[in-house]
Design an enzyme around this catalytic site. Sequence first.
Site, mmCIF file in Angstrom:
data_model
loop_
_atom_site.group_PDB
_atom_site.id
_atom_site.type_symbol
_atom_site.label_atom_id
_atom_site.label_comp_id
_atom_site.label_asym_id
_atom_site.label_seq_id
_atom_site.Cartn_x
_atom_site.Cartn_y
_atom_site.Cartn_z
ATOM 1 N N SER A 60 14.763 11.695 -56.107
ATOM 2 C CA SER A 60 15.196 10.858 -57.226
ATOM 3 C C SER A 60 16.706 10.720 -57.289
ATOM 4 C CB SER A 60 14.661 11.448 -58.538
ATOM 5 O OG SER A 60 13.254 11.465 -58.538
ATOM 6 N N GLU B 57 15.980 13.898 -45.059
ATOM 7 C CA GLU B 57 14.760 14.240 -45.780
ATOM 8 C C GLU B 57 13.895 15.162 -44.927
ATOM 9 O OE1 GLU B 57 11.604 14.951 -47.961
ATOM 10 O OE2 GLU B 57 13.410 13.987 -48.765
ATOM 11 N N ALA B 58 13.418 16.256 -45.541
ATOM 12 C CA ALA B 58 12.581 17.211 -44.812
ATOM 13 C C ALA B 58 11.216 16.626 -44.485
ATOM 14 C CB ALA B 58 12.424 18.493 -45.625
ATOM 15 N N HIS C 125 8.685 19.897 -64.375
ATOM 16 C CA HIS C 125 10.011 19.346 -64.652
ATOM 17 C C HIS C 125 11.074 20.428 -64.449
ATOM 18 C CE1 HIS C 125 7.858 16.415 -67.643
ATOM 19 N NE2 HIS C 125 7.756 16.016 -66.395
#
Length: 540
Positions: A13, A34-35, A470
């Site tokens: 995000s 990015e993994a 979250h």
Amino acid sequence: METYDYIVVGAGSSGCAVASRLSENPDHSVLLIEAGGPADDFWIRSPAGMGRLFLEKRFNWAYFTDPVPAAKARQIYWPRGRTLGGTSSVNGMVYMRGHPLDFDHWASLGNEGWSWRDVLPFFIKSESNSRGASEYHGDVGPLRVSDPSMRHPTIDDYLRSADTIGIHRVGDLNAPPYEGADFHQHTIRKGRRETSYTAFIEPIQHRKNLTVLIRTQIMRVVFDGNEATGVEVSQNGERRIIAAAREVILSAGSLNSPHLLMLSGIGDGGMLQQYGIGTRAHRPGVGQNLQDHWFGPMIWRTTVESSYNRTLSGWRKYLEGMRYLTTHRGLLSMSVSASAAFARSSDEQARPDLQMVLRPVSYTFDPKGAVVVDSFPGISAGIVLLNPKSRGSVALKSADPLTPPAFQPNYLSEPDDGRRTVIGLRRMREIMASEPIASRIVAEQMPGPGVQSDEELLDHIRTIGNCGWHQVGTCKMGGDDLAVVDARLRVHGVRRVRVADGSIMPTITSGNTNAPCIMIGEKAAAMIREDALPRRVIRS
């Protein structure tokens, strides 16, 4: 040596917003790492596919916490996105910014530039709202935010019933008065999930100065003295170092960003020493201050027409699938989290501390953890405590970067968290006993009419309750001894490395955290461009 001006770690995000904005300057070369792999999957694109992604390890880190003492020693499952778009590719797509007082509180802690007045322009900048431009919304940003394409009459009745007990219907949950009940808005574009990747990177992936690496694991940030010079990565089983001429930005999320700092020698020196990691900067707050939303679940049996359960079961669900394939409309084009009522547990609360979410569907988890729609007509709710006092931590278990750290959220460790959640359960029962929604209810299924006392309701929360997924706060912003980054998101004690994701939040926002994380990425990119560090001379 392979070199970029900026290396952004994590295409989630925040990271997608950072990389997109930095690459707007054609003179800056940007690498986004990015993994995970691509997010080109039917269940990611279809908004209702969230349940299918819950345990899907192709797109998911699939973490578990340590046993949580106050939650009956349960290990809580934490799905976190491991794909382009990060957790925005597997979340519930609810677009909630939080309450203005959340951000004013950040500023009051000494974080200049993070008040509501400061951050609102970045929310607006990121947004293309289906309602159009206004004082509180944007209509030209990359991220599509839309109203639900279908509104179940049960939810309308819920909102009317909430109004009868004093939780008034409002026209916009992300505008004044920031309290009341309404349908959620979601990050959905024309019936498809809008992720940070589809919003910020996919439309500009042709830029020659932007490179995206997938299936690439970050091992550590590389330093020369106290200055970050790049990152060590593992790709296809081979390790190599990629240089950063200007800065390294960690946007790996609230669980992985502190882990990467620890692996790079930034954290509590005593803990690092236990695992043979040399201390580059003693910052005992790395991994501390972990916060998350905890909720109490509720389910009611309803009349048949009051629930989507029948439509999503048996042969009817295949009709819905065909409808979505041919029109991108119908139930698969929607988020299950339809609405919420934001209220205060008491008059002493300065802002709403309860988010009472109602869904026109009910479901349980089968023994393997998959989401299964209930066989009876039902609706479900989650009573979310918005500003918990409990704090947890992320800690090393190994010096091996591929070994996940230990997660201890300490849910409900502060008694006040349980007390206020119980109040929320009672408020929800009050709403459901009010007309017009009361006429739709057959019986309370969970926790059930036999659960009445505060002690029984608290036991329900401890036994059946779950989290909002979250997680934030583990690299908190500030100037105190436990702060990890300053108000410009620069890591204390080192140079040329920042953190830009939900981990920098000093305190959790009042609602779903995806929109605030995108805002953090937008604001981080603006600050990085304003600060404009000179390029380092790279020597091979």
